[in-house]
Design an enzyme around this catalytic site. Structure first.
Site, short mmCIF file in Angstrom:
data_model
loop_
_atom_site.label_atom_id
_atom_site.label_comp_id
_atom_site.label_asym_id
_atom_site.label_seq_id
_atom_site.Cartn_x
_atom_site.Cartn_y
_atom_site.Cartn_z
N ARG A 32 0.82 -1.21 0.00
CA ARG A 32 0.00 0.00 0.00
C ARG A 32 0.85 1.26 0.00
O ARG A 32 0.38 2.37 -0.26
CB ARG A 32 -0.93 -0.01 1.23
CG ARG A 32 -1.86 1.20 1.33
CD ARG A 32 -2.82 1.25 0.17
NE ARG A 32 -3.65 2.45 0.17
CZ ARG A 32 -3.32 3.59 -0.45
NH1 ARG A 32 -2.18 3.67 -1.11
NH2 ARG A 32 -4.12 4.63 -0.42
N GLY A 56 -13.03 6.98 3.91
CA GLY A 56 -14.41 7.41 3.85
C GLY A 56 -14.74 8.53 4.81
O GLY A 56 -13.86 9.26 5.26
N LEU A 66 -11.49 6.61 -4.52
CA LEU A 66 -11.43 7.49 -3.36
C LEU A 66 -10.54 6.91 -2.25
O LEU A 66 -10.68 5.76 -1.87
CB LEU A 66 -12.85 7.69 -2.82
CG LEU A 66 -13.03 8.86 -1.86
CD1 LEU A 66 -12.75 10.18 -2.55
CD2 LEU A 66 -14.44 8.84 -1.29
N ASP A 67 -9.63 7.73 -1.73
CA ASP A 67 -8.75 7.36 -0.62
C ASP A 67 -7.81 6.22 -0.97
O ASP A 67 -7.23 5.59 -0.07
CB ASP A 67 -9.56 6.99 0.66
CG ASP A 67 -10.44 8.13 1.13
OD1 ASP A 67 -10.07 9.29 0.91
OD2 ASP A 67 -11.51 7.85 1.70
N GLU A 68 -7.65 5.92 -2.25
CA GLU A 68 -6.79 4.80 -2.65
C GLU A 68 -5.55 5.26 -3.41
O GLU A 68 -4.73 4.46 -3.83
CB GLU A 68 -7.58 3.82 -3.54
CG GLU A 68 -8.67 3.05 -2.84
CD GLU A 68 -8.13 2.03 -1.86
OE1 GLU A 68 -7.03 1.50 -2.10
OE2 GLU A 68 -8.82 1.78 -0.85
#
Lengths: 311, 311, 311, 311
Positions: free
Chosen positions: B239, D229, D255-257
């Site tokens: 990640r 989120g 989103l958020d990745e």
């Protein structure tokens, strides 16, 4: 040390009609703070607790510390809820003194959480600590009311204007320092509960500290006692340390020797120039100072000789 | 959650004759811990304080927390000094229950600080958490008595031997898990106050957790809830996070979902391989687990539903 | 400073037949480290790169630093892969000196990554730094081979025994210090590349540092330059600082003044006694020392006068 | 991912006549940045170094990374000094492409350090990230030129006014989102090198990200991948974590990745309400975002698939 120490026993100046950025949502209404210190011994907690319960107060939070359980010094902070507290405060102070404090040889301070501390910010040319405090104050993050900015330079006047706070430019030169300090004292007289030196590059005289009658908090841009005095980032670069820090402390006549309230550090490397180290350090200075001001104004700091208890 | 929650109300098993690595210098003699939780309301602190004072106890330290001052839950930990406490403990527990706890709907636990918690360490092949706990225990840093090491592998037997603690090798395979857990339960029966999973790479069944009757603390090698499950350092590398962490939590039937006691992180960079990240993480795992075990065994952890209050 | 500085130009002692905890998996085979420092100027990187490419070396990693791009000092570390490097090392050193280093007035060191540095650990009575280094070494985490433990006390002999390293008990008293240091020098003669003072509570004489001929790294239990000298945790408690630290540095004749390799800190509060502060500090000391030893032995530390460049 | 990736190969837009807050002291004059990535293999460093030396460039700093020395990907950033660089940049780009990059299958970007990146700041109602970036920009701390602030709310217009930057209020509602994004695109067209979402509480569509043609950096108020989120501080309080964090990442359609550039955390306790946690987190958010913006605009960030290399 007298100046800093007086912080504990000083009477609270209540000014209920002043603009209140802090408790505007009413969350702190009827909330009291009680700070105490005395020689340790049995029964202190029970006495204080009984006093509060007898008046219908509900203890919301309590912290205590003892330097040594036999013959040491005892420190306590109590947060309590008591309907109508603000009106009852003067009477409660008298009663607590008579019924508890005098008997136990206790210094204490009782304050209303909804009354923010009135603060004067002193600054020279660096804006980061000043702006950070003004901005937190405006956001309602700090239990303070900024009533005055004082600077020995005119540079930051425009920035301060946006926050709707009076800015006093009082130049300080070697020959005129005494008059300048007199001007500062006249300006602050009876109007402030705390002086914050937000990168103010002048040394306050012992006479000023004595006469201003309220505590002063300074931010020093090193991890004290390392790199006291001038040019701490230059000193840090020269010594080759791997972390730089900042220290917020009460101001005493002994420069950089006052009781430490808060400190923090940031990692640096050989790559960084003194200028880059100063930038990295500035991020630490502003949060360390803000945390110290918040702790003091939230009545969470007690003096233990030359050190602090921060609850 | 039942297993972890039972920690609060469980009776203390006192074994005053066992080897005492912890309080050998007598510093903790006559010192009691009182942990409480109940619905918040007026008068709780005063009731508890009055109970203790009536018995001659001196309150040495007190922490409290309220989730909401109106209708919330109240938590308190009191450390007190009371001559002859250890002998008086059973009677005091009964009296406190009768006079205070029942009336206030309070869960509580009263323990003697000088009695270390008896601990079983579960481990697989990684030695860093195990050795760190054993070493701290031997130095007298932790309020524990390590009475048993349990491993599903024989690898660490020699290391444990140097610490004079029994090492039980109980292999665990899918087909034999039930018997293995029965062996573990037989081994620990009545002998431990806490199970610590010091990088034990097997999942304990709900049945085991229920029957062992004492809390279990696990160390997970990530900053939960990030990277739950297997291979957290591989997940972290993939990640591209800039920090890795470790989480010590009470073990519940929901894997990696138990109440968190302590967490910390360390900075990593793109330069580091998964193996190097694991090394860096291991330094964090061992201190996070040690802090959690110390906090629990020093009676500083209270459960608030699925979270913890750590005083 | 001479002792520490000699680290840069000292010839590598290759002992290919010794027990190799470090590179046992062959990952570092054929990998070379090249450390350089010289006056900055155009063409340095190109000269070095060309030298390596002409011999078929593939540059795997490169770090460089310049104190000032005009008239400053230049530092570089290159990691390269070259088939048959270990056999070719002596010839490459000669060629690099003749073709590059002499012309550019460059100090340099060329080493084989697969050869761990031979280390002697000096210790007194505190075990935490010693055990941590021994654990890491045994796990293959450090590019070192621990060949000797030296102590002025017999206390830790049993602990060291488990690691299969010779333990020499050499008492040191004021009157016998000279003979004790001679014994130490005889013991280490030609056998070590680095001396690590893992909480060794004796000051090494300038004569010892000169004659031992290899660098020495010390761990001091404060954030230097704060709290140099004796009893840093007592000093920290007395001054009331909010963080305590540890500093790993090269040993020079000026006590606590050597070039700093690594530092870190941990937060403390007014609650903690000196003993508890010392425990918290011990966790920092051991990781700071381990990181410094790893950085040095991985050839990542270069001296820049009284400071270090750590790549 | 395509949008973020395009950051590497995009041509630099040079606007030498625009107001220059960044390099006003001339320190960066004649300084070039060269960012490269390609399949690893022998001779890359030597080829690049030779190219630069042949043109009289002096390499001031060099960083490189290889994901795997056999078959992995190679990344490098070089800072060099070359008289007359700004004028020669277009020719050098062509020559480097022809002589080095094409042959090695290399993506690269060459920029002039003295040209700050033109940035648009998007914000909703929270002011802390916006003000922090504006302050740093005004102080000359960031290699950026803030050319536009865009907000879906009018609240912060007055604050921005003091910084002499145009403020565009473009409301965004579900039904009008497409038109709003078109307005934003029209406003930014050809004027910016980077979009920064400084607590902009709207999700940018994939279409917007594609058409804006420059990278976008977002600050998320959690330690991703934990608490992705909405409402991360509420989630953190509910889960009972002991640290909260912030993550700056490139914006992608997921989103958020997006690839993470920078992260940091702060310690919290059970005492803090969600509101207090949010305040503590805000201090982290603003420094994490500032560091990410600085790293990106100083050409220190390279993309490696879904992760970043930050030199």
């Amino acid at each position: 040390m007298n100046e800093a120490r007086s912080e504990l026993s000083r009477a609270t100046v209540v000014a209920p009609d002043r603009r209140d950025q802090w408790a505007r949502d009413g969350a702190l209404h009827d909330q009291g703070h009680l700070l105490m210190s005395c020689q340790d011994g049995p029964g202190i907690v029970a006495s204080v607790t009984a006093f509060l319960q007898a008046r219908g107060a509900n203890i919301v939070q309590a912290d205590q510390n003892s330097t040594d359980h036999e013959g040491g010094k005892f420190f306590q902070r109590i947060v309590f809820h008591l309907p109508g507290f603000l009106d009852r405060l003067p009477a409660l102070e008298r009663e607590f003194a008579a019924e508890v404090a005098t008997r136990l040889g206790m210094e204490f301070r009782m304050t209303a959480a909804e009354i923010p501390k009135r603060v004067a910010l002193f600054v020279s040319k660096f804006d980061h600590c000043l702006l950070d405090l003004l901005w937190r104050w405006r956001r309602g993050e700090l239990p303070v009311d900024v009533v005055q900015v004082v600077s020995n330079h005119p540079d930051l006047e425009k920035d301060v204007a946006g926050f709707d706070v009076p800015f006093a430019h009082i130049p300080v030169f070697k020959a005129t320092k005494e008059q300048a300090e007199q001007q500062q004292l006249d300006l602050l007289d009876g109007r402030v509960d705390l002086v914050v030196l937000a990168r103010y590059m002048q040394v306050l005289s012992g006479d000023f500290l004595h006469r201003v009658g309220v505590p002063a908090i300074n931010i020093h841009h090193s991890f004290l006692p390392a790199f006291a005095g001038a040019g701490p980032y230059d000193q840090a670069k020269k010594r080759g340390v791997k972390l730089v820090g900042a220290t917020a402390h009460y101001v005493t006549e002994d420069l950089d020797e006052g009781p430490i309230i808060e400190q923090d550090v940031a990692r640096i490397t050989h790559r960084q120039s003194v200028r880059e180290i100063a930038r990295r350090g500035a991020d630490i200075e502003r949060v360390v100072l803000a945390r110290a001001v918040e702790a003091h104004c939230d009545d969470r700091v007690l003096l233990n000789d030359t050190t602090t208890i921060v609850f």
